[in-house]
Design a protein around this motif. Structure first.
Motif, PDB file in Angstrom:
ATOM      1  N   ASP A  24      42.783  47.191  34.557  1.00 31.11           N
ATOM      2  CA  ASP A  24      42.463  47.660  33.160  1.00 31.11           C
ATOM      3  C   ASP A  24      43.908  47.851  32.718  1.00 31.11           C
ATOM      4  O   ASP A  24      44.635  48.398  33.449  1.00 31.11           O
ATOM      5  CB  ASP A  24      41.521  48.649  33.132  1.00 31.11           C
ATOM      6  CG  ASP A  24      40.045  48.644  33.389  1.00 31.11           C
ATOM      7  OD1 ASP A  24      39.869  47.426  33.656  1.00 31.11           O
ATOM      8  OD2 ASP A  24      39.422  49.536  33.400  1.00 31.11           O
ATOM      9  N   ASP A  48      40.504  44.196  30.124  1.00 28.76           N
ATOM     10  CA  ASP A  48      39.922  44.686  31.652  1.00 28.76           C
ATOM     11  C   ASP A  48      40.049  42.951  32.414  1.00 28.76           C
ATOM     12  O   ASP A  48      39.364  42.005  32.082  1.00 28.76           O
ATOM     13  CB  ASP A  48      38.434  44.541  31.446  1.00 28.76           C
ATOM     14  CG  ASP A  48      37.945  44.724  32.970  1.00 28.76           C
ATOM     15  OD1 ASP A  48      38.428  44.265  33.895  1.00 28.76           O
ATOM     16  OD2 ASP A  48      36.566  45.124  32.929  1.00 28.76           O
ATOM     17  N   ASP A 203      34.145  47.792  31.394  1.00 24.99           N
ATOM     18  CA  ASP A 203      32.788  48.061  31.634  1.00 24.99           C
ATOM     19  C   ASP A 203      32.678  48.908  33.187  1.00 24.99           C
ATOM     20  O   ASP A 203      31.550  49.156  33.469  1.00 24.99           O
ATOM     21  CB  ASP A 203      32.005  46.670  32.212  1.00 24.99           C
ATOM     22  CG  ASP A 203      32.906  45.856  33.327  1.00 24.99           C
ATOM     23  OD1 ASP A 203      33.881  46.280  33.553  1.00 24.99           O
ATOM     24  OD2 ASP A 203      32.250  45.118  34.085  1.00 24.99           O
ATOM     25  N   GLY A 204      33.765  49.293  33.501  1.00 22.80           N
ATOM     26  CA  GLY A 204      33.688  50.205  34.665  1.00 22.80           C
ATOM     27  C   GLY A 204      33.183  51.575  34.298  1.00 22.80           C
ATOM     28  O   GLY A 204      32.595  52.354  34.968  1.00 22.80           O
ATOM     29  N   ASP A 241      34.404  50.587  39.850  1.00 25.64           N
ATOM     30  CA  ASP A 241      35.065  49.701  39.202  1.00 25.64           C
ATOM     31  C   ASP A 241      36.264  50.536  38.360  1.00 25.64           C
ATOM     32  O   ASP A 241      36.030  51.697  38.324  1.00 25.64           O
ATOM     33  CB  ASP A 241      34.237  48.879  37.991  1.00 25.64           C
ATOM     34  CG  ASP A 241      35.075  47.770  37.608  1.00 25.64           C
ATOM     35  OD1 ASP A 241      36.223  47.529  38.001  1.00 25.64           O
ATOM     36  OD2 ASP A 241      34.395  46.989  36.784  1.00 25.64           O
TER      37      ASP A 241
HETATM   38 CA    CA Z   1      35.919  45.841  34.861  1.00 24.70          CA
END
Ligand code: CA
Length: 463
Positions: A24, A48, A203-204, A241
């Motif tokens: 990221d 990301d 999205d982590g 993540d």
């Molecule tokens: Ca990710």
């Protein structure tokens, strides 16, 4: 939005607990003068990256380096167009880099960019990194995820809220890099009210923390504390993540400053429209009432006219409320015209959330004691005592802040412990490698000696 509204921001990125590197990236770039701000505003970006080895890292870094350069240099007067051009240029550069080297083939990254300017908030994005707005006790997602799940739902192939294959949850349908051209979505401009908070994330975060919890934390805590707690929470729930969070908090208007005016005709003027429709509703009830009274007193024509008028108004009212109703969590818009926001949820802090957070913290505390992590226990205990006191006084935001501090003490201990374990493992691996090398050297020496002896014997027998 006005230049005088000071924006406070906090940004942080964490590798998580499962990944070997952080792919990221983020950047925050404030305009330093009112002239610059009028022209370009403040810019916030999260990217990301994806791809093996260091490829994802390179792609996301290229995005956060390239977009501001192009955007702030652009002579295009339209902020939305300048932002689109900057994202498209970053795509071309990443694609070009990917074509130059076989290892970098199909390198890619998501990107979500927020501009806070005189027009309000403008968001450009590609992929499933998100932008949210937290206003009062509501959280709204301002971006449409370019993911298989969201696209299938929009196409009507997946019902809203229907379970989706967990392994396909993170499949994205658009990104920067893999293709020569990128399809950039622009949302807004959204009106910025004093006290609005914007959040960009990868999205982590959203994989572990649902929208309403993100809303509660961003609503209740100052930006830096909110960013820490969001990252810690994602890690406490598995940290599968990399997690990146950027928060921008829009300050109050200057003394005597005018309330923000709508920037575009589509912007809802919510309080005025709400008041109008409420008045309309009560007039409708009155008209139906008069009709009913007339019918009851056998004034058939007058009664018919009033009842008919009332029914028509009621129909208009229902149609309006159907159109205005926000898309509930898990639902997707089913029209071609993008709505103002894509999902919304309550951000009002609940006792259940605080209790759940306290429970997670207790479990972590037990683990810390069992595994003997190095923890700043006095700071931890002070925060726990302050949280209890705040809870007794029903001061929810304060309690959340104190539990957040206690969690941070424990997570700092966990990270230090993991680092120690990793270093110990590396040292033992080095020691093993050294041992193997020494053994091999000894074996080679023995072989060489043996060969010398044999050669010497051969020479003797020839003599
Ligand atoms: Ca990710």
């Amino acid at each position: 939005m006005r230049w005088e509204q000071k924006v406070q921001s906090a940004a942080d990125s964490d590798i998580g607990l499962r990944r070997k590197n952080n792919q990221d990236a983020f950047t925050v770039q404030f305009s330093s003068s009112v002239e610059d701000w009028q022209r370009r505003g403040h810019l916030f970006i999260v990217a990301d990256g994806m791809g093996g080895h260091a490829v994802g890292e390179l792609a996301s870094k290229m995005a956060v380096d390239s977009i501001p350069l192009t955007y702030f240099k652009s002579r295009n007067e339209s902020i939305a167009e300048a932002l689109t051009e900057a994202i498209e240029k970053a795509n071309a550069e990443i694609h070009q880099r990917g074509m130059e080297n076989r290892d970098f083939n199909r390198m890619g990254t998501t990107c979500v960019a927020l501009v806070l300017c005189h027009k309000g908030a403008i968001v450009g994005h590609v992929g499933d990194s998100r932008c949210y707005r937290v206003r009062g006790d509501r959280i709204e997602q301002l971006t449409f995820d370019h993911s298989l799940e969201w696209e299938l739902t929009r196409a009507g192939r997946l019902k809203p809220g229907e379970a989706f294959l967990p392994e396909a949850k993170h499949v994205i349908t658009r990104s920067l890099g893999p293709e020569p051209a990128a399809d950039v979505d622009i949302d807004g401009p959204f009106i910025v009210f004093p006290g609005d908070r914007f959040l960009l994330c990868s999205d982590g975060l959203t994989g572990h923390v649902p929208d309403h919890e993100i809303g509660m934390i961003v609503h209740s805590l100052p930006p830096d504390e909110a960013a820490r707690l969001l990252i810690n929470l994602a890690n406490m729930r598995g940290g599968s993540d990399n997690v990146t969070v950027v928060i921008a908090d829009c300050g109050p208007l200057p003394e005597g400053g005018a309330a923000p005016a709508p920037e575009t005709p589509q912007q809802p003027v919510e309080p005025a429209v709400g008041a109008f429709w409420m008045l309309f509703f009560w007039l409708t009830i009155l008209v139906i009432g008069i009709g009913a009274v007339l019918i009851a007193t056998r004034h058939w024509i007058g009664g018919g006219v009033f009842t008919g008028l009332g029914a028509a108004s009621l129909f208009a009212l229902i149609a309006h409320w159907q159109r205005k109703r926000p898309v509930p969590m898990g639902n997707m818009p089913d029209t071609e015209i993008p709505p103002q926001t894509y999902r919304e949820a309550s951000a009002r802090p609940t006792q259940e959330f605080l209790a759940g957070l306290a429970r997670l913290k207790r479990e972590l505390r037990e683990l810390a004691a069992d595994e003997n992590w190095t923890i700043d226990w006095p700071a931890h205990d002070r925060a726990v005592a302050a949280a209890r006191e705040a809870l007794d006084r029903k001061h929810v935001a304060r309690a959340m802040s104190e539990i957040g501090k206690a969690v941070d003490c424990l997570m700092t201990g966990l990270h230090a412990h993991r680092k120690k374990v990793r270093l110990a493992k590396m040292a033992s691996e080095h020691a093993e490698a050294d041992q193997r090398a020494a053994e091999q050297l000894a074996a080679e020496l023995r072989e060489a000696e043996q060969a010398e002896v044999t050669e010497h014997d051969a020479e003797l027998s020839e003599d």
